[in-house]
Design an enzyme around this catalytic site. Structure first.
Site, PDB file in Angstrom:
ATOM      1  N   LYS A  24     124.266  59.958  51.879  1.00  0.00           N
ATOM      2  CA  LYS A  24     123.028  59.736  52.612  1.00  0.00           C
ATOM      3  C   LYS A  24     121.906  59.328  51.669  1.00  0.00           C
ATOM      4  O   LYS A  24     121.762  59.959  50.633  1.00  0.00           O
ATOM      5  CB  LYS A  24     122.665  61.046  53.318  1.00  0.00           C
ATOM      6  CG  LYS A  24     121.361  61.019  54.052  1.00  0.00           C
ATOM      7  CD  LYS A  24     120.989  62.402  54.470  1.00  0.00           C
ATOM      8  CE  LYS A  24     119.660  62.328  55.182  1.00  0.00           C
ATOM      9  NZ  LYS A  24     119.174  63.606  55.567  1.00  0.00           N
ATOM     10  N   LYS A  42     123.293  63.404  48.548  1.00  0.00           N
ATOM     11  CA  LYS A  42     122.032  63.140  49.251  1.00  0.00           C
ATOM     12  C   LYS A  42     120.975  62.779  48.213  1.00  0.00           C
ATOM     13  O   LYS A  42     120.673  63.578  47.316  1.00  0.00           O
ATOM     14  CB  LYS A  42     121.613  64.365  50.051  1.00  0.00           C
ATOM     15  CG  LYS A  42     120.311  64.155  50.820  1.00  0.00           C
ATOM     16  CD  LYS A  42     119.993  65.330  51.710  1.00  0.00           C
ATOM     17  CE  LYS A  42     118.676  65.133  52.437  1.00  0.00           C
ATOM     18  NZ  LYS A  42     118.350  66.275  53.282  1.00  0.00           N
TER      19      LYS A  42
END
Ligand code: PBG
Length: 323
Positions: A245, A193
């Site tokens: 992500k 992330k």
């Protein structure tokens, strides 16, 4: 002369040799639930997405199940926040209430997942608790994630999704779930992330209080190897699925994680990716539906087994009509 165009001559021929298809079963719809809301509240930077009431949440989950979506990912928007994000642990906190409602509405027809992170619940907006000097305290935060995951499991969640990027969070959560008698609850780890500008609209969606940034825990967008390493560590710690992500600006990382991962790989098409396409389409500068489908196909082609997208329900409808 080689003639690759032979395979492009008709729609049927193109369909025959198409390598990548998106299916409702692999899409997950993120849903926001606002404590105390009496009507769904529009999110201005994400046209078409709302903060749900508890009632409208139930309707959205029933629809997701009816459309055959793979799952829903729940985020809570609490009325009050404090230093340690205690609303996240409260069985009557908005997220745990939402889980119970969603599990009931899903009736087994779609998988109910929830975010394990404190940022929606803390007064300072960070994903964890702060030490005296103001830095995010990794190990103290993991203790809260343990309790948060167990509270979600008690509410009936099927998949917990730690998104706070604390070191060791997956192992801690797995251990806590097993210890509390929830060995069947899965962990979808937000492994790679990145500290991304594309999360911008999400901050409005959850009314984030954050000042500053998350660069001491979320990853530097410049780093590819580190993303692969984070995913490998999460698998070793017991992650059932790993995630990259955002999606579109990180397709190289996604491809590399997918090539190496022994577990299913998810990608999150985040709020800013959604907002960009919606904004351009609203101006008439881009073909909205074509851009949505192309963006999802590219994420799937790069190796995602599962895609989180705010367009999940719309795309599922589109796919059933065009079949
Ligand atoms: C953290 C979390 C965030 C998103 C999902 N989980 C925000 C952040 O890390 O700043 C972003 C999702 C999106 O932008 O669509 N709870």
């Amino acid at each position: 002369m080689d003639r690759p165009r032979r395979l492009r001559v008709t729609p049927a021929m193109r369909a025959l040799v198409s390598e990548t298809r998106i299916a409702p079963e692999n899409l997950v719809l993120p849903l926001f639930v606002k404590e105390g809301a009496t009507e769904p509240v529009a999110i201005s930077s994400m046209p078409g997405v709302v903060q749900h009431t508890e009632e409208s949440l139930a309707g959205a989950v029933r629809e997701a199940a009816a459309l055959g979506l793979g799952g829903v990912m729940l985020f809570g928007v609490p009325r009050t926040r404090d230093e340690s994000g205690s609303g996240a642990l409260d069985p009557e906190g908005i997220l745990n209430r939402a889980i119970r409602i969603a599990v009931d509405a899903a009736a087994g027809g779609t998988v109910v997942m929830a975010d394990v992170c404190l940022d929606e619940f803390t007064s300072h907006g960070h994903c964890g608790v702060l030490a005296a000097d103001g830095h995010v305290d990794n190990d103290a935060t993991n203790q809260l994630y343990r309790a948060m995951a167990v509270a979600q499991a008690r509410a009936g969640v099927q998949v917990v999704a730690p998104s706070g990027m604390m070191d060791g969070q997956v192992a801690e959560i797995r251990d806590a779930l097993d210890e509390a008698g929830f060995p069947e609850v899965s962990v979808l780890a937000y492994s790679a992330k990145y500290a991304s500008a594309f999360f911008g609209p999400f901050r409005e969606a959850v009314e984030s209080q954050l000042e500053g940034d998350r660069r001491t825990y979320q990853m530097d967008p410049a780093n590819r190897r580190e993303g692969v390493r984070e995913a490998e560590l999460d698998v070793l710690e017991g992650a059932d699925m790993v995630m990259v992500k955002p999606a579109m600006s990180y397709l190289d990382v996604l491809r590399e994680v997918a090539d190496r991962s022994p577990v299913p790989v998810a990608a999150y098409q985040v709020s800013g990716e959604y907002a960009m396409i919606e904004a351009a389409a609203a101006q008439g500068w881009i073909d909205r539906e074509a851009a949505i489908v192309e963006s999802l196909v590219s994420i799937k082609r790069a190796g995602a087994d599962v895609i989180l997208t705010y367009w999940a329900a719309e795309v599922a409808r589109l796919l059933t009509v065009s079949r």
